[in-house]
Design an enzyme around this catalytic site. Structure first.
Site, mmCIF file in Angstrom:
data_model
loop_
_atom_site.group_PDB
_atom_site.id
_atom_site.type_symbol
_atom_site.label_atom_id
_atom_site.label_comp_id
_atom_site.label_asym_id
_atom_site.label_seq_id
_atom_site.Cartn_x
_atom_site.Cartn_y
_atom_site.Cartn_z
ATOM 1 N N PHE A 140 0.865 -1.180 0.000
ATOM 2 C CA PHE A 140 0.000 0.000 0.000
ATOM 3 C C PHE A 140 0.897 1.224 0.000
ATOM 4 O O PHE A 140 1.608 1.485 0.948
ATOM 5 C CB PHE A 140 -0.946 0.069 1.202
ATOM 6 C CG PHE A 140 -1.800 1.302 1.134
ATOM 7 C CD1 PHE A 140 -2.981 1.302 0.395
ATOM 8 C CD2 PHE A 140 -1.397 2.486 1.727
ATOM 9 C CE1 PHE A 140 -3.737 2.464 0.265
ATOM 10 C CE2 PHE A 140 -2.149 3.652 1.607
ATOM 11 C CZ PHE A 140 -3.321 3.635 0.874
ATOM 12 N N ASP A 225 9.542 2.650 1.813
ATOM 13 C CA ASP A 225 8.383 3.484 2.128
ATOM 14 C C ASP A 225 8.172 3.444 3.641
ATOM 15 O O ASP A 225 7.662 2.469 4.179
ATOM 16 C CB ASP A 225 7.143 2.986 1.389
ATOM 17 C CG ASP A 225 5.941 3.903 1.619
ATOM 18 O OD1 ASP A 225 5.974 4.704 2.581
ATOM 19 O OD2 ASP A 225 4.963 3.805 0.853
ATOM 20 N N LYS A 254 2.926 11.332 6.797
ATOM 21 C CA LYS A 254 2.135 11.117 8.018
ATOM 22 C C LYS A 254 2.685 11.887 9.227
ATOM 23 O O LYS A 254 2.474 13.090 9.316
ATOM 24 C CB LYS A 254 1.990 9.615 8.273
ATOM 25 C CG LYS A 254 1.147 8.956 7.156
ATOM 26 C CD LYS A 254 0.490 7.659 7.545
ATOM 27 C CE LYS A 254 -0.580 7.281 6.537
ATOM 28 N NZ LYS A 254 -0.230 6.216 5.624
HETATM 29 C C1 LIG Z 1 -0.550 6.178 4.150
HETATM 30 C C2 LIG Z 1 0.518 5.595 3.311
HETATM 31 C C3 LIG Z 1 0.840 6.135 2.061
HETATM 32 C C4 LIG Z 1 0.035 7.238 1.414
HETATM 33 O O1 LIG Z 1 -0.008 8.391 2.165
HETATM 34 P P1 LIG Z 1 -1.174 9.477 1.873
HETATM 35 O O2 LIG Z 1 -0.748 10.648 2.681
HETATM 36 O O3 LIG Z 1 -2.451 8.852 2.344
HETATM 37 O O4 LIG Z 1 -1.171 9.726 0.418
HETATM 38 C C5 LIG Z 1 1.915 5.607 1.381
HETATM 39 N N1 LIG Z 1 2.623 4.571 1.894
HETATM 40 C C6 LIG Z 1 2.336 4.027 3.085
HETATM 41 C C7 LIG Z 1 3.172 2.902 3.600
HETATM 42 C C8 LIG Z 1 1.270 4.501 3.834
HETATM 43 O O5 LIG Z 1 0.945 3.934 4.996
#
Ligand SMILES: *Cc1c(COP(=O)(O)O)cnc(C)c1O
Length: 400
Positions: A140, A225, A254
């Site tokens: 994700f 990520d 985040k």
């Molecule tokens: C939440 C998330 C994203 C995307 O972030 P947004 O601010 O919602 O676009 C990308 N990678 C990971 C691992 C995430 O948990």
């Protein structure tokens, strides 16, 4: 207006792209939030780890107010006095050479993928338009069209094609599969050190070190990520620190703003982010002075207030207690630091009903996929508050 009134309005006028728990929040402080009826809840999700520093952290709030009253936005047409300081501080904290600021997590991921492709053509020498990027099953990384182009979740893609080419997926946690998928045109391997949305999936010990070695040997960029698992969540600054692995590129978002504002960034070596020349890439709000000031403050409190160590110690403590619950519903407890997934057996009737019951008991958390409850409280939580939450979790899992 009461809870039902707010829900009715939202259902009528707002697109239904989420299925939230039916609690309407209006105020937060630290680990606590209050709904419009005045009920108090412990936030055990932290906005998917965007609130590692807790709700309305007073030091970040002060920065936010001061910078918002001074200068919130310049655009990158002009320089501002916050971006250079954030860039310096973030690079000194993380050991990377350069930063590129964006807003949402998905944009940081897109930026990392663009950098990797350009690096592939300019530095690695891949023939034009032939770059391949390897990703993992269950990933994700956001919701843009290019990012869902490598999702393996049917619903994330359904109805949104045609998709961006150039992505290959391999099973998560399988380093041999990565090595087998690499071709001369592979420019990057994009991976979450822990898959949060997939249900807090932790790869086998040694996986991160092995993929680091494979990427190095094949001259493939390792992109981690860390948008959800980074910035202290797992009890280290980055989840890759658990295996002393240094990726070539990291995406963060985040908790980078402590929940005040959308701020994300790509961190990388100079030869990777150095491929961008003026005009190649951009964002009106990316790197704006309000975002940068807030991010500086959010990083400062994360480190100075011991939140990373707290996540490590209390995460271990909470996971230990969860593992000792003798509920017929629990299949497995997984976690690192304060990112913990409780996987329920298929016959438990789904995680959603447990989250609804926990809400009735004053604890807010959310199911991820059908059978996993994710626990991710703010990293400022104390042991007595963990115990308060645990009593409720145990009660619900034992009696439901
Ligand atoms: C939440 C998330 C994203 C995307 O972030 P947004 O601010 O919602 O676009 C990308 N990678 C990971 C691992 C995430 O948990």
């Amino acid at each position: 207006m009461n809870t039902q009134d707010f829900i009715a309005l939202e259902e009528r006028y707002n697109a239904r792209n989420y299925k939230p728990l039916n609690v309407v929040l209006e105020r937060g402080e630290g680990i606590w939030v209050w709904d419009v009826e005045g009920n108090r809840y412990l936030d055990f999700l932290s906005a998917y780890s965007a609130l590692n520093q807790g709700h309305v952290h007073p030091r970040i709030l002060q920065t936010m107010i001061e910078q918002a009253s001074r200068l919130p936005l310049t655009s990158r047409a002009f320089r501002n006095d916050q971006l250079p300081l954030l860039a310096q501080e973030i690079c000194e904290l993380t050991g990377f050479d350069m930063m590129l600021p964006m807003n949402s997590g998905a944009e940081a991921v897109e930026t990392a993928l663009k950098a990797a492709r350009k690096w592939g053509y300019q530095v690695k020498g891949v023939p034009e338009n032939r770059a391949e990027i390897i990703t993992c099953h269950g990933n994700f990384q956001g919701r843009t069209i290019s990012v869902i182009s490598f999702s393996t979740e049917a619903q994330y893609r359904e109805g949104f094609g045609p998709f961006t080419p150039g992505f290959v997926t391999v099973p998560y946690g399988d380093a041999d599969a990565l090595e087998a998928a690499i071709t001369p045109n592979t420019v990057a391997f994009s991976v979450e050190p822990i898959q949060g949305e997939a249900g807090v999936i932790i790869p086998p010990d040694g996986y991160l070190r092995r993929i680091r070695d494979i990427c190095t040997r094949h001259n493939v960029l390792l992109i981690a990520d860390e948008i959800q698992c980074g910035l202290g969540r797992t009890g280290q600054l980055f989840a890759t620190d658990w295996e002393d692995v240094k990726p070539d590129v990291v995406t963060i978002g985040k908790a980078l703003s402590g929940g005040f504002y959308p701020v994300s960034a790509v961190l990388a070596r100079r030869d990777v982010l150095g491929v961008f020349r003026p005009g190649d890439h951009g964002s009106t709000f990316g790197g704006n002075p309000l975002a940068c000031a807030v991010a500086r403050s959010a990083l400062k409190v994360l480190v100075e207030e011991g939140m990373i160590e707290n996540a490590r110690h209390l995460g271990e403590y909470l996971k230990g207690r969860l593992e000792r619950i003798e509920s017929e519903h629990i299949a497995e407890v997984r976690g690192r630091g304060l990112l913990i997934g409780v996987e329920l057996k298929p016959q438990a009737g789904g995680a959603r009903r447990f989250c609804e019951m926990l809400m009735q008991h004053g604890l807010l958390c959310k199911e991820t996929h059908d059978n996993v409850i994710r626990f991710a409280p703010p990293l400022i939580i104390t042991r007595p508050d963990i115990d308060w939450a645990f009593e409720r979790i145990e009660q619900v899992l034992m009696t439901a």
